[in-house]
Write an enzyme that holds these catalytic residues in place. Structure first.
Site, short mmCIF file in Angstrom:
data_model
loop_
_atom_site.label_atom_id
_atom_site.label_comp_id
_atom_site.label_asym_id
_atom_site.label_seq_id
_atom_site.Cartn_x
_atom_site.Cartn_y
_atom_site.Cartn_z
N LYS A 54 0.84 -1.20 0.00
CA LYS A 54 0.00 0.00 0.00
C LYS A 54 0.87 1.25 0.00
O LYS A 54 0.61 2.22 -0.71
CB LYS A 54 -0.95 -0.02 1.21
CG LYS A 54 -2.05 -1.05 1.05
CD LYS A 54 -2.86 -1.28 2.31
CE LYS A 54 -3.80 -2.47 2.11
NZ LYS A 54 -4.57 -2.82 3.30
N GLN A 98 -4.45 -1.31 9.52
CA GLN A 98 -4.41 -2.65 8.90
C GLN A 98 -5.03 -3.69 9.83
O GLN A 98 -4.67 -3.79 11.00
CB GLN A 98 -2.95 -3.02 8.57
CG GLN A 98 -2.79 -4.35 7.86
CD GLN A 98 -3.44 -4.37 6.47
OE1 GLN A 98 -3.29 -3.43 5.69
NE2 GLN A 98 -4.16 -5.44 6.17
N ASP A 121 -10.61 2.86 3.89
CA ASP A 121 -10.95 1.44 3.72
C ASP A 121 -12.46 1.25 3.53
O ASP A 121 -12.92 0.17 3.16
CB ASP A 121 -10.49 0.62 4.95
CG ASP A 121 -9.17 -0.09 4.71
OD1 ASP A 121 -8.86 -0.37 3.53
OD2 ASP A 121 -8.46 -0.36 5.69
#
Ligand code: NDP
Length: 283
Positions: A54, A98, A121
């Protein structure tokens, strides 16, 4: 194998990243520097790889990324304090924590603590609600990648029978919502579904996201189906493979995504897109 039939996620993700790169450049010319804060807690090897990819994606398109690598023993309170600080920072426009988090930290509490305006997200229930009501906002990354793969390959979703196998909050459910928004006729299947084969045989488009190898086999599909394989598994030789019997289904399919090189690269591209989605109004 005809290249035409294989939906090349790598190629499509590169196209999307090029578009993002151009927009990031224009934003920077206006003095806006898109900045993503990436938080990882602990030593989960898969999570470390995802986070590294990422951050690499951010670099590729010119998005600034800030990295917070916290120790496994970080308390929930410490993590919530960091999220609060990032929520308040005006120079940070995206926050990514995460998952999975270590067992002693309540994931839901952390997701709820992220400012929905920075939730790249698209996991916060507020943003999930916007997706479900068909409103504008952040897009769930993997499902949005699936839609892009289908559309950019030139296939219509409107009016098509779409079957999604899997109902997770990250993939199955939001994928169903986005297909519905595209006017597909959507059926969601899961581990308790009784007649999976019969349902799949009616599908023009099948999205498979079970995390189980060979969930979809050639006897379950009709000729001309479009197959999107989200799964990431390891076979007996430790080779990456999806949820679909690729070799078996390939001859019957109109188009099919490979694993690797299908949905995977799209997830990151759509995350990067979310990092600037709310800034595009300044372009
Ligand atoms: P989950 O384990 O959270 O969900 C799996 C879903 O599949 C559940 O809804 C489950 O049903 C259903 N299911 C499991 N077995 C069967 C079966 N035999 N028949 C029908 N339905 C079944 O997984 P995720 O959604 O998080 O991920 C799915 C896969 O996609 C994984 O391999 C994951 O690694 C991969 N993935 C890939 C990404 C990418 O970027 N390429 C991103 C995210 C995930 P029930 O609800 O009844 O238990």
């Amino acid at each position: 194998m005809s290249e035409e039939k294989i939906i090349d996620g790598k190629k499509i993700s590169l196209m999307i990243k090029e578009e993002i790169k151009k927009d990031v450049l224009k934003l920077k010319e206006k003095g806006i520097i898109p900045t993503l804060a990436v938080v990882i807690v602990g030593e989960n090897p898969a999570s470390k790889v995802y986070v590294r990819n990422k951050k690499k994606g951010c670099e590729e398109v010119g998005i600034n990324s800030l990295s917070y690598e916290l120790k496994e023993e970080t308390t929930e309170e410490e993590l919530l304090n960091l999220v609060k600080e990032l929520n308040e920072r005006e120079d940070v426009n995206g926050i990514l924590v995460q998952l999975p988090l270590p067992k002693h930290i309540d994931e839901n509490k952390v997701i709820l603590s992220i400012n929905p305006e920075k939730d790249v997200d698209c996991f916060h229930p507020y943003n999930v609600g916007l997706v479900s009501t068909g409103n504008e906002g952040f897009l769930p990354c993997t499902p949005a990648g699936i839609i892009e793969l289908i559309k950019r390959s030139g296939f219509e979703i409107a009016g098509k029978n779409c079957v999604v196998i899997g109902r997770s909050n990250i993939v199955g459910k939001p994928a169903a919502m986005l297909l519905l928004k595209e006017n597909g006729t959507v059926t969601v299947c899961h581990s308790k579904t009784k007649n999976l084969s019969e349902i799949c045989k009616t599908a023009d488009i099948i999205v498979v996201a079970t995390g189980k190898r060979n969930t979809l086999t050639p006897d379950m599909i009709k000729e001309g189906v479009i197959i999107i394989d989200v799964g990431m598994n390891r076979d007996e030789n430790n080779k990456l493979c999806g949820d679909v019997d690729f070799n078996g289904c390939y001859p019957l399919a109109k188009a099919i995504t490979p694993v690797p090189g299908g949905v995977g690269p799209m997830t990151i591209a759509m995350l990067l897109n979310n990092c600037i989605i709310k800034l595009r109004k300044f372009l």
